[in-house]
Write a protein that holds these residues in place. Structure first.
Motif, PDB file in Angstrom:
ATOM      1  N   UNK A 139     -27.260  24.344 -10.679  1.00 34.48           N
ATOM      2  CA  UNK A 139     -27.717  23.064 -10.124  1.00 34.48           C
ATOM      3  C   UNK A 139     -26.801  21.899 -10.481  1.00 34.48           C
ATOM      4  N   UNK A 140     -25.636  22.192 -11.026  1.00 30.53           N
ATOM      5  CA  UNK A 140     -24.667  21.141 -11.284  1.00 30.53           C
ATOM      6  C   UNK A 140     -24.892  20.403 -12.585  1.00 30.53           C
ATOM      7  N   UNK A 141     -24.328  19.215 -12.667  1.00 33.92           N
ATOM      8  CA  UNK A 141     -24.365  18.415 -13.888  1.00 33.92           C
ATOM      9  C   UNK A 141     -25.584  17.502 -13.904  1.00 33.92           C
ATOM     10  N   UNK A 142     -25.773  16.858 -15.056  1.00 34.61           N
ATOM     11  CA  UNK A 142     -26.844  15.858 -15.145  1.00 34.61           C
ATOM     12  C   UNK A 142     -26.539  14.689 -14.213  1.00 34.61           C
ATOM     13  N   UNK A 143     -25.255  14.377 -14.043  1.00 32.19           N
ATOM     14  CA  UNK A 143     -24.882  13.307 -13.111  1.00 32.19           C
ATOM     15  C   UNK A 143     -25.295  13.655 -11.679  1.00 32.19           C
ATOM     16  N   UNK A 144     -25.190  14.930 -11.307  1.00 26.51           N
ATOM     17  CA  UNK A 144     -25.636  15.357  -9.975  1.00 26.51           C
ATOM     18  C   UNK A 144     -27.143  15.146  -9.826  1.00 26.51           C
ATOM     19  N   UNK A 145     -27.864  15.480 -10.881  1.00 26.54           N
ATOM     20  CA  UNK A 145     -29.324  15.274 -10.828  1.00 26.54           C
ATOM     21  C   UNK A 145     -29.639  13.787 -10.700  1.00 26.54           C
ATOM     22  N   UNK A 146     -28.964  12.956 -11.461  1.00 27.15           N
ATOM     23  CA  UNK A 146     -29.199  11.513 -11.408  1.00 27.15           C
ATOM     24  C   UNK A 146     -28.962  10.980  -9.998  1.00 27.15           C
ATOM     25  N   UNK A 147     -27.926  11.468  -9.341  1.00 26.87           N
ATOM     26  CA  UNK A 147     -27.628  11.015  -7.982  1.00 26.87           C
ATOM     27  C   UNK A 147     -28.780  11.359  -7.040  1.00 26.87           C
ATOM     28  N   UNK A 148     -29.314  12.573  -7.163  1.00 29.67           N
ATOM     29  CA  UNK A 148     -30.440  12.977  -6.309  1.00 29.67           C
ATOM     30  C   UNK A 148     -31.675  12.135  -6.601  1.00 29.67           C
ATOM     31  N   UNK A 149     -31.951  11.932  -7.879  1.00 30.31           N
ATOM     32  CA  UNK A 149     -33.136  11.169  -8.275  1.00 30.31           C
ATOM     33  C   UNK A 149     -33.035   9.727  -7.779  1.00 30.31           C
ATOM     34  N   UNK A 150     -31.853   9.146  -7.875  1.00 34.99           N
ATOM     35  CA  UNK A 150     -31.670   7.761  -7.428  1.00 34.99           C
ATOM     36  C   UNK A 150     -31.956   7.625  -5.934  1.00 34.99           C
ATOM     37  N   UNK A 151     -31.429   8.548  -5.148  1.00 31.52           N
ATOM     38  CA  UNK A 151     -31.647   8.489  -3.699  1.00 31.52           C
ATOM     39  C   UNK A 151     -33.118   8.699  -3.360  1.00 31.52           C
ATOM     40  N   UNK A 152     -33.769   9.646  -4.042  1.00 31.20           N
ATOM     41  CA  UNK A 152     -35.173   9.935  -3.748  1.00 31.20           C
ATOM     42  C   UNK A 152     -36.068   8.778  -4.179  1.00 31.20           C
ATOM     43  N   UNK A 153     -35.802   8.180  -5.339  1.00 32.58           N
ATOM     44  CA  UNK A 153     -36.605   7.051  -5.809  1.00 32.58           C
ATOM     45  C   UNK A 153     -36.514   5.890  -4.823  1.00 32.58           C
ATOM     46  N   UNK A 154     -35.297   5.620  -4.344  1.00 37.07           N
ATOM     47  CA  UNK A 154     -35.096   4.553  -3.358  1.00 37.07           C
ATOM     48  C   UNK A 154     -35.856   4.873  -2.068  1.00 37.07           C
ATOM     49  N   UNK A 155     -35.788   6.124  -1.622  1.00 37.18           N
ATOM     50  CA  UNK A 155     -36.477   6.550  -0.392  1.00 37.18           C
ATOM     51  C   UNK A 155     -37.991   6.395  -0.520  1.00 37.18           C
ATOM     52  N   UNK A 156     -38.541   6.759  -1.675  1.00 37.64           N
ATOM     53  CA  UNK A 156     -39.987   6.654  -1.885  1.00 37.64           C
ATOM     54  C   UNK A 156     -40.467   5.216  -1.724  1.00 37.64           C
ATOM     55  N   UNK A 157     -39.648   4.273  -2.166  1.00 43.61           N
ATOM     56  CA  UNK A 157     -40.008   2.859  -2.031  1.00 43.61           C
ATOM     57  C   UNK A 157     -39.820   2.385  -0.588  1.00 43.61           C
ATOM     58  N   UNK A 158     -38.684   2.736  -0.002  1.00 48.05           N
ATOM     59  CA  UNK A 158     -38.394   2.290   1.365  1.00 48.05           C
ATOM     60  C   UNK A 158     -39.389   2.844   2.377  1.00 48.05           C
ATOM     61  N   UNK A 159     -39.907   4.062   2.136  1.00 51.91           N
ATOM     62  CA  UNK A 159     -40.872   4.669   3.049  1.00 51.91           C
ATOM     63  C   UNK A 159     -42.288   4.125   2.855  1.00 51.91           C
ATOM     64  N   UNK A 160     -42.468   3.300   1.834  1.00 49.48           N
ATOM     65  CA  UNK A 160     -43.790   2.733   1.591  1.00 49.48           C
ATOM     66  C   UNK A 160     -44.732   3.659   0.849  1.00 49.48           C
ATOM     67  N   UNK A 161     -44.234   4.809   0.396  1.00 50.37           N
ATOM     68  CA  UNK A 161     -45.084   5.725  -0.386  1.00 50.37           C
ATOM     69  C   UNK A 161     -45.448   5.070  -1.708  1.00 50.37           C
ATOM     70  N   UNK A 162     -44.482   4.371  -2.284  1.00 47.60           N
ATOM     71  CA  UNK A 162     -44.729   3.590  -3.501  1.00 47.60           C
ATOM     72  C   UNK A 162     -44.591   2.118  -3.130  1.00 47.60           C
TER      73      UNK A 162
END
Length: 731
Positions: free
Chosen positions: A359-382
């Motif tokens: 699954x790659x590095x911790x930096x790869x995970x951080x990149x995925x988490x950052x995009x998903x967190x932003x999406x959750x807010x933009x979609x109005x879920x949060x």
């Protein structure tokens, strides 16, 4: 307790196994194991004590058994032998085995038996054999060999070098020996307060003799002294002790004569985050910390000495203050050095740390988490969060993993990141999210509610779950090396407590993993059942709603389940469930001819659902219906208003009218997510369906009536199915 032989022929037994220091974490289990092994040894010999109590201190493991018989009962052992007329060789072998002659055998029903009367054994003899066996079989998590004999793998193993055995039955020593250690009546008192051996008379005087020699054998008594003494020491200094039962237990396992004492440290160290100070004191030194009158961390600690010092403990306190100062100096150094490096620079180092080889590095995970967190807010879920804050917090949330402080104290990951983020000027929302994004760690942990924190925490946990499932590494059986069950409980807690509405599949697609959706969804449903069990939500009702399919909004799913449970646990709900099962059972034979059940029909029941239904004798109601009529029935199920047969009963018409009203009401309520109203609509069907079954025969001789009634039952079944699959409901 009197160790002497009593008038009733029983006595008491004392066993003490004295050694070098037993680790505190092993003592509770060791007491349980000693009692178990002792009782098993007695039972094997046909003995039982009235009571068995065990004790543990750092230097001894002790057992006191009361009401122990002085001897085992005499027994008669019978061994079956050859039949009459058996070959001589068989008889000769049996006689050699039993040590008897043929005239000593008993013949019964054409078979020889050897009956041997065995006298009872003295309990002291039984114990003399049992004690070495217990010692050799003792299941310490870690043990060692010692001395010259340790060169052999057959030598004695114990948690620390075994130094002495006290074994007294009544007033007499039980003689035994193991690896050169001979049992006796002498033990040792406190290492510093009492020099020389102590002679124990019997089990009755053991506890008080050791108390007189500064050894408290009762674990609970040592805990009480530490707990009360630490609170008193803090109170005397105008402070409040920070309660820590784990430390109470650990210090009780480190001392035989505990004496709590208060010490101080340089107030300059209070510049270091209080979690660092508390962890340094607790983990490294086993100290309690204190709060001042304002609830802030005070520059004070409470240590637990194992000696009643002549100077009142001044030297002991000074020594502990010196040790803690050195520890806090190291912590202060890490803190100051970490503050010199920007979190962005620390985050860049995460590319060198592997998250998982697949699954790659911790930096790869951080990149995925950052995009998903932003999406959750933009979609109005949060709601209530700024998307830029969510992304920023996510990009910094793992940066403290490469700091000196977290390297020293891994337990502080996240917490230190929050401090560093705030110190470098990040907003409170971002710093709090960095600090709390690991929460909730498990069932019962605090669940974040701050929007930015929720976005990062939810994204982090979902990414972990999605990535490992997509890589084909779900938990299996009892094995969960990546703590995915814990991540799932945390994910569900965030969703439910914050009432976060959204499609799970959409979240996975946003994370870049949608391929293993079904497997992950089923896993989360299983975890939901576990989580909701404590809240009293029935697992079968979760299955009943989930099995309808198409529901991956878990908050909405649980709301439907709770509405269903509130209804199905009433008498009215139980009656409707019984009616549903009867209707579904009758309709088993109708599947081949009922592709259309009503104007908005669900599919007919699956074969698996049908097989769960009990048989009523009313199966296959189409047995006498010709093919032409079958086609007419198939085309008219659910459109019964045009095919009401002549002679239809009042109960038929009543159920038809109730369905015409209840179906659209339930559908409208479901679409509006008014699940209680949907249940209320179903509830209106209970009386007409009960009347229907009471007053009419579904399997009527008239094919038109039979077809009409089957249509009614099909509509009833499918109206219920729009709310939940009642075939999954127990009862």
């Amino acid at each position: 307790m009197d160790g002497k032989e009593r008038m009733d022929g029983v006595t008491d037994f004392l066993l003490e196994l004295r050694s070098e220091e037993i680790p505190a974490r092993m003592q509770v289990k060791a007491k349980e194991d000693l009692a178990r092994l002792f009782n098993e040894a007695l039972a094997k010999a046909g003995l039982a004590a009235a009571s068995v109590e065990t004790f543990a201190t750092p230097r001894r493991l002790t057992l006191i058994a009361t009401g122990l018989p002085l001897a085992t009962d005499a027994v008669s052992e019978e061994t079956k032998g050859p039949k009459l007329g058996a070959p001589p060789q068989a008889m000769e072998g049996f006689l050699r085995k039993t040590g008897l002659t043929q005239d000593q055998l008993i013949e019964r029903d054409g078979v020889y038996f050897a009956v041997v009367e065995k006298a009872g054994r003295q309990t002291a003899e039984v114990l003399a054999e049992a004690i070495p066996a217990i010692i050799r079989a003792f299941p310490w998590p870690k043990s060692q060999r010692w001395g010259a004999s340790s060169i052999s793998t057959e030598s004695l193993r114990w948690v620390r070098p075994l130094q002495g055995i006290v074994a007294i039955l009544g007033d007499e020593v039980v003689h035994c020996e193991i690896d050169g250690i001979v049992s006796g009546a002498a033990t040792m008192g406190h290492r510093f307060h009492h020099s020389g051996p102590i002679t124990i008379g019997n089990a009755g005087d053991y506890i008080e003799k050791l108390r007189a020699c500064h050894v408290l054998v009762h674990f609970s008594e040592r805990c009480r002294i530490i707990r009360d003494g630490a609170e008193a020491a803090a109170k005397a200094a105008g402070l409040t002790l920070v309660a820590d039962e784990g430390l109470v237990v650990e210090n009780a396992g480190l001392t035989e004569w505990p004496v709590p004492m208060l010490g101080r440290f340089d107030p300059a160290f209070l510049e270091v985050p209080q979690e660092v100070i508390q962890l340094t004191a607790r983990v490294n030194q086993k100290y309690f910390v204190c709060h001042d009158a304002n609830g802030n961390l005070a520059n004070a600690f409470v240590c637990t000495a194992n000696i009643d010092a002549h100077d009142g403990g001044a030297a002991i306190v000074a020594g502990n203050e010196k040790v803690l100062a050195a520890r806090l100096s190291d912590a202060k150094f890490f803190w100051e050095q970490d503050l010199k490096v920007a979190l962005d620079d620390q985050a860049a180092k995460l590319a060198q740390i592997t998250f998982h080889e697949k699954l790659g590095s911790v930096a790869d995970k951080v990149e995925r988490v950052a995009k998903l967190a932003c999406w959750l807010v933009e979609e109005g879920i949060i709601e209530g969060a700024d998307a830029d804050d969510a992304e920023r917090a996510a990009r910094l949330c793992k940066a403290d993993l490469v700091t000196g402080m977290v390297g020293e104290f891994p337990e502080l990951q996240g917490i230190m990141g929050g401090y560093y983020a705030r110190a470098q000027g990040e907003s409170d929302a971002v710093a709090d999210a960095v600090r709390d994004h690991y929460k909730p760690v498990g069932q019962g942990d605090d669940v974040p509610t701050a929007p930015v924190t929720v976005a990062v925490s939810l994204a982090d946990k979902l990414d972990t779950l999605a990535q490992f499932f997509a890589a084909g590494m779900p938990p299996t059986g009892s094995k969960d090396p990546f703590a995915l069950r814990r991540a799932a409980i945390g994910f569900l807690s965030l969703l439910l407590q914050n009432d976060l509405r959204g499609s799970l599949k959409s979240m996975l697609i946003a994370n870049g993993t949608g391929a293993n959706f079904d497997a992950l969804e089923e896993f989360l449903i299983d975890r939901l059942k576990v989580q909701q069990r404590e809240a009293g939500v029935r697992h079968d009702l979760i299955d009943a709603v989930f099995s309808l399919g198409g529901e991956d909004d878990l908050v909405r799913l649980l709301a439907r389940v709770k509405a269903l449970q509130a209804y199905i646990t009433t008498a009215e709900g139980a009656n409707l469930l019984a009616a549903y099962k009867r209707a579904a059972n009758i309709l088993k034979g109708s599947n081949p001819v009922s592709p259309v059940l009503d104007k908005a029909s669900d599919a007919p029941m699956s074969g698996a659902e049908e097989q769960q239904m009990p048989q009523t004798g009313e199966e296959d109601p189409f047995v006498d219906v010709d093919q032409g009529m079958r086609s007419a029935i198939a085309g008219n199920h659910g459109r019964t208003e045009g095919v009401v047969p002549e002679g239809a009963a009042a109960a038929d018409i009543a159920l038809l009218g109730a369905l015409d009203v209840a179906e659209p009401q339930a559908q409208k309520a479901l679409e509006a997510e008014q699940f209680e109203d949907a249940m209320a609509a179903l509830a209106t069907l209970r009386e007409p369906i009960d009347r229907f079954f009471a007053e009419v025969m579904v399997n009527d001789e008239d094919p038109a009536k039979r077809a009409f009634r089957l249509g009614l039952l099909a509509r009833f079944r499918n109206a219920v199915h729009k709310v939940a699959d009642f075939s999954k409901i127990e009862g």
